[in-house]
Design a protein around this motif. Structure first.
Motif, mmCIF file in Angstrom:
data_model
loop_
_atom_site.group_PDB
_atom_site.id
_atom_site.type_symbol
_atom_site.label_atom_id
_atom_site.label_comp_id
_atom_site.label_asym_id
_atom_site.label_seq_id
_atom_site.Cartn_x
_atom_site.Cartn_y
_atom_site.Cartn_z
ATOM 1 N N LYS A 22 -2.739 -3.108 -10.776
ATOM 2 C CA LYS A 22 -3.377 -2.967 -9.461
ATOM 3 C C LYS A 22 -4.895 -2.987 -9.546
ATOM 4 O O LYS A 22 -5.569 -2.166 -8.929
ATOM 5 N N ALA A 63 7.631 -0.955 -7.733
ATOM 6 C CA ALA A 63 8.046 -0.656 -6.362
ATOM 7 C C ALA A 63 8.456 0.808 -6.222
ATOM 8 O O ALA A 63 8.130 1.467 -5.229
ATOM 9 N N ALA A 64 9.168 1.328 -7.214
ATOM 10 C CA ALA A 64 9.572 2.740 -7.168
ATOM 11 C C ALA A 64 8.353 3.659 -7.166
ATOM 12 O O ALA A 64 8.306 4.647 -6.422
ATOM 13 N N ASP A 66 5.337 2.843 -6.085
ATOM 14 C CA ASP A 66 4.714 2.676 -4.771
ATOM 15 C C ASP A 66 5.483 3.462 -3.715
ATOM 16 O O ASP A 66 4.888 4.075 -2.819
ATOM 17 N N GLY A 67 6.811 3.456 -3.803
ATOM 18 C CA GLY A 67 7.642 4.217 -2.877
ATOM 19 C C GLY A 67 7.424 5.707 -3.005
ATOM 20 O O GLY A 67 7.368 6.433 -2.003
ATOM 21 N N ALA A 70 4.228 6.484 -1.280
ATOM 22 C CA ALA A 70 4.400 6.462 0.176
ATOM 23 C C ALA A 70 5.107 7.728 0.660
ATOM 24 O O ALA A 70 4.726 8.308 1.680
ATOM 25 N N PHE A 77 9.164 4.723 3.272
ATOM 26 C CA PHE A 77 9.251 4.175 1.917
ATOM 27 C C PHE A 77 10.503 3.338 1.683
ATOM 28 O O PHE A 77 10.755 2.894 0.561
ATOM 29 N N ASP A 78 11.297 3.095 2.731
ATOM 30 C CA ASP A 78 12.544 2.343 2.562
ATOM 31 C C ASP A 78 12.336 0.979 1.913
ATOM 32 O O ASP A 78 13.140 0.549 1.085
ATOM 33 N N GLN A 79 11.272 0.271 2.274
ATOM 34 C CA GLN A 79 11.065 -1.081 1.768
ATOM 35 C C GLN A 79 10.859 -1.114 0.250
ATOM 36 O O GLN A 79 11.066 -2.144 -0.379
ATOM 37 N N TYR A 80 10.488 0.005 -0.329
ATOM 38 C CA TYR A 80 10.269 0.045 -1.779
ATOM 39 C C TYR A 80 11.572 0.216 -2.563
ATOM 40 O O TYR A 80 11.598 0.039 -3.776
ATOM 41 N N PHE A 81 12.636 0.606 -1.862
ATOM 42 C CA PHE A 81 13.919 0.849 -2.506
ATOM 43 C C PHE A 81 15.013 -0.013 -1.890
ATOM 44 O O PHE A 81 16.120 0.450 -1.649
#
Length: 100
Positions: A22, A63-64, A66-67, A70, A77-81
């Motif tokens: 990042k 992604a996890a 980032d979730g 969030a 945070f649904d979109q990360y999982f």
């Protein structure tokens, strides 16, 4: 608790590598995984690469994380999982009573 972060190797040798996550660059010890080519993903704990990751695993771990960020911030945070939404949780095979 110690959290590992996926980082991408930019350049390095068998001792250390300049890695990025990042936009943040850090010199990482490569003693446990050996020299990796530019573009390789490694899992980093406390300044040391502990495992080489494939692209999919690096993306899932990223992604996890980032979730988790969030969720801590109180954001959705649904979109990360995405791989967990809409299905029942399952125990790993080694923890299932029928697999012992």
């Amino acid at each position: 608790m110690c959290i590992g972060f996926p980082m991408t190797v930019l350049e390095g040798d068998e001792l250390s590598a300049l890695c990025e996550r990042k936009g943040v660059r850090e010199r990482i010890s490569m003693l446990l995984v050996g020299e990796q080519p530019s573009g390789a993903h490694v899992l980093v704990h406390l300044g040391a690469a502990v495992r080489v990751l494939d692209d999919d695993e690096a993306a899932m771990i990223g992604a996890a994380l980032d979730g988790l960020g969030a969720a801590v911030a109180g954001d959705n945070f649904d979109q990360y999982f995405a791989d967990l939404i809409g299905r029942e949780p399952e125990l790993p095979a080694h923890l299932r009573p029928d697999m012992k």
